[in-house]
Scaffold this active site. Structure first.
Site, PDB file in Angstrom:
ATOM      1  N   GLY A  78       0.929  -1.281   0.205  1.00 37.18           N
ATOM      2  CA  GLY A  78      -0.015   0.061   0.087  1.00 37.18           C
ATOM      3  C   GLY A  78       0.887   1.309  -0.089  1.00 37.18           C
ATOM      4  N   THR A  80       1.914   3.222  -2.212  1.00 36.36           N
ATOM      5  CA  THR A  80       1.511   4.328  -3.290  1.00 36.36           C
ATOM      6  C   THR A  80       0.356   5.036  -2.581  1.00 36.36           C
ATOM      7  OG1 THR A  80       1.664   2.628  -5.166  1.00 36.36           O
ATOM      8  CG2 THR A  80       0.748   4.696  -5.593  1.00 36.36           C
ATOM      9  N   HIS A 141      11.577   1.045   1.514  1.00 35.23           N
ATOM     10  CA  HIS A 141      11.106  -0.471   1.722  1.00 35.23           C
ATOM     11  C   HIS A 141      12.466  -0.951   2.582  1.00 35.23           C
ATOM     12  CE1 HIS A 141       7.850  -0.496  -1.043  1.00 35.23           C
ATOM     13  NE2 HIS A 141       8.537  -0.612  -2.068  1.00 35.23           N
ATOM     14  N   ARG A 297      -3.788  -1.960  -9.374  1.00 38.40           N
ATOM     15  CA  ARG A 297      -4.311  -3.434  -9.955  1.00 38.40           C
ATOM     16  C   ARG A 297      -5.751  -3.581  -9.640  1.00 38.40           C
ATOM     17  NH1 ARG A 297      -4.510  -8.833  -8.977  1.00 38.40           N
ATOM     18  NH2 ARG A 297      -4.115  -8.280  -6.933  1.00 38.40           N
TER      19      ARG A 297
HETATM   20  P1  PAP Z   1       4.964  -0.530  -4.404  1.00 36.02           P
HETATM   21  O1  PAP Z   1       5.616  -1.352  -3.143  1.00 36.02           O
HETATM   22  O2  PAP Z   1       5.624  -1.095  -5.831  1.00 36.02           O
HETATM   23  O3  PAP Z   1       5.215   0.738  -4.329  1.00 36.02           O
HETATM   24  P2  PAP Z   1       2.161  -0.737  -3.521  1.00 36.02           P
HETATM   25  O4  PAP Z   1       1.886   0.566  -3.660  1.00 36.02           O
HETATM   26  O5  PAP Z   1       2.619  -0.977  -1.882  1.00 36.02           O
HETATM   27  O6  PAP Z   1       3.586  -1.004  -4.348  1.00 36.02           O
HETATM   28  O7  PAP Z   1       1.289  -1.733  -3.537  1.00 36.02           O
HETATM   29  C1  PAP Z   1       0.543  -1.924  -4.711  1.00 36.02           C
HETATM   30  C2  PAP Z   1      -0.888  -2.477  -4.348  1.00 36.02           C
HETATM   31  O8  PAP Z   1      -1.598  -1.187  -3.712  1.00 36.02           O
HETATM   32  C3  PAP Z   1      -1.726  -2.692  -5.311  1.00 36.02           C
HETATM   33  O9  PAP Z   1      -2.506  -3.928  -4.860  1.00 36.02           O
HETATM   34  P3  PAP Z   1      -2.939  -5.170  -5.519  1.00 36.02           P
HETATM   35  O10 PAP Z   1      -2.038  -5.729  -6.464  1.00 36.02           O
HETATM   36  O11 PAP Z   1      -3.657  -5.955  -4.804  1.00 36.02           O
HETATM   37  O12 PAP Z   1      -4.231  -4.403  -6.281  1.00 36.02           O
HETATM   38  C4  PAP Z   1      -2.479  -1.572  -5.570  1.00 36.02           C
HETATM   39  O13 PAP Z   1      -3.500  -1.942  -6.624  1.00 36.02           O
HETATM   40  C5  PAP Z   1      -2.698  -1.184  -4.336  1.00 36.02           C
HETATM   41  N1  PAP Z   1      -3.180   0.334  -4.327  1.00 36.02           N
HETATM   42  C6  PAP Z   1      -2.630   1.436  -5.051  1.00 36.02           C
HETATM   43  N2  PAP Z   1      -3.335   2.590  -4.833  1.00 36.02           N
HETATM   44  C7  PAP Z   1      -4.060   2.357  -3.685  1.00 36.02           C
HETATM   45  C8  PAP Z   1      -4.978   3.137  -3.143  1.00 36.02           C
HETATM   46  N3  PAP Z   1      -5.270   4.456  -3.384  1.00 36.02           N
HETATM   47  N4  PAP Z   1      -5.936   2.544  -2.121  1.00 36.02           N
HETATM   48  C9  PAP Z   1      -5.876   1.055  -1.889  1.00 36.02           C
HETATM   49  N5  PAP Z   1      -4.716   0.483  -2.447  1.00 36.02           N
HETATM   50  C10 PAP Z   1      -4.253   0.753  -3.445  1.00 36.02           C
END
Ligand code: PAP
Length: 331
Positions: A78, A80, A141, A297
């Site tokens: 999470g 992002t 991270h 995603r």
């Molecule tokens: P990173 O470690 O590469 O930065 P990160 O943002 O931690 O990635 O994780 C991405 C996940 O957060 C994705 O989950 P999923 O694969 O299960 O879908 C992504 O969809 C989710 N994500 C991104 N933006 C948001 C948001 N605004 N609210 C909730 N979840 C989010």
């Protein structure tokens, strides 16, 4: 040559030697293949040579400030979302949350909060972090024990966001398979590595415990959040986050529903639909352009049910339970 040390006492004997040739250090470390890059076990964490090199440079050159706030996550937990929320909260006196020129509408959340360890440091030198005005919002991270020296003694605040490990695995698996057209890892193989603790910055349980223990002993300095709890009640957590960042909502803001507006602005559906997050590619780590949409995603709590068999789920749950036993951290 500077020899900065991890600020965790247990690692103080393992000084990090700041070196342009950090990658050569890895030749002596345990190595595992499987993910898109080989991982090396350095002081209990599986990391790439590029990240190790970057962490060493940051150790040597980065000067923490007492008012720095570090957003820390295990990948795909999470980050992002946390970057978006924290940026909006910390900057709302300059950028009205409902304003049509808000930076979050035009910049990817990852570009609004810099990451400490960038695998290709030539892309964004440490000097860029130094040039940022205080109070700085930074992200990492890195495991807690790898944070730059001084962040502990200066009592820099940390917000740690964790996520249910099975959902992390699923998100990670999807993400790494988008990284390069010539790379694909089967889900079963990713599962086996993950369950053994072999994944980027892993084992995931040690990453969680490193920050969890700090949050238990020093809750004023480390705010520990869980993704599924934030998803269940985002407004409550946004208020909590604002307090912790030192920018609590005023009564007027609460009456004007500003916390709810922050939640809306940073929501998955809203961010995913913005052109800046849905179109184009960017190279944020050096030599690896990724679709901007790859950070958005499905954002589903419990998506692991679509990927893990019951047996796999039980196996990972048992490992996590065993590793976290006695810590008070549960999922
Ligand atoms: P990173 O470690 O590469 O930065 P990160 O943002 O931690 O990635 O994780 C991405 C996940 O957060 C994705 O989950 P999923 O694969 O299960 O879908 C992504 O969809 C989710 N994500 C991104 N933006 C948001 C948001 N605004 N609210 C909730 N979840 C989010």
């Amino acid at each position: 040559m500077a020899q900065p040390e991890f600020d965790d006492a247990k690692h103080s004997s393992g000084a990090l030697v700041a070196s342009e040739e950090g990658e050569s250090l890895t030749s002596k470390l345990p190595r595992r293949e499987g993910w898109w890059r080989p991982l090396f076990l350095f002081q209990g964490s599986w990391i790439t040579p590029q990240v190790l090199n970057s962490a060493m440079l940051v150790q040597a050159q980065f000067k923490p400030r007492a008012d720095d706030i570090i957003l820390a996550t295990y990948p795909k937990s999470g980050t992002t979302w946390l970057k978006a929320l924290s940026f909006v909260l910390a900057n709302r006196s300059r950028h009205t949350v409902t304003g049509d020129k808000h930076p979050l509408l035009f910049q990817h959340p990852h570009d609004l909060v810099p990451t400490l360890e960038v695998p290709d440091r030539a892309l964004r030198p440490v000097a860029e972090l130094e040039a940022r005005p205080s109070p700085r919002l930074l992200c990492t991270h890195l495991p807690h024990a790898f944070l730059p020296s001084g962040t502990s003694s200066l009592r820099c605040r940390i917000v740690y966001l964790c996520r249910e490990p099975k959902d992390v695995l699923v998100s990670l698996w999807h993400y790494v398979n988008k990284m390069r057209p010539d790379f694909f890892i089967e889900f079963d193989r990713a599962f086996e590595l993950f369950v053994q603790g072999i994944s980027f910055y892993g084992p995931i349980w040690d990453h969680y415990l490193g920050y969890w223990k700090q949050s238990v002993t020093d809750p004023d300095r480390v705010l520990f959040l869980k993704y599924h709890e934030m998803m269940a009640d985002p407004t409550k957590h946004v208020k909590m986050l604002a307090e912790f960042l030192g920018v609590p909502f005023t009564r007027e803001e609460e009456s004007a529903n500003v916390p709810e507006e922050v939640v809306k602005l940073c929501s998955f559906d809203h961010l995913k639909g913005l052109p800046v997050n849905s179109v184009g590619r960017s190279d944020r780590i050096g030599g690896l352009p990724m679709d901007n949409s790859s950070y958005f995603r499905s954002a589903k709590v419990g998506d692991w049910r679509n990927h893990l068999t019951e047996e796999m789920a039980n196996k990972l749950d048992c490992v996590i339970e065993e590793k976290l036993k006695g810590s008070g951290l549960i999922f």
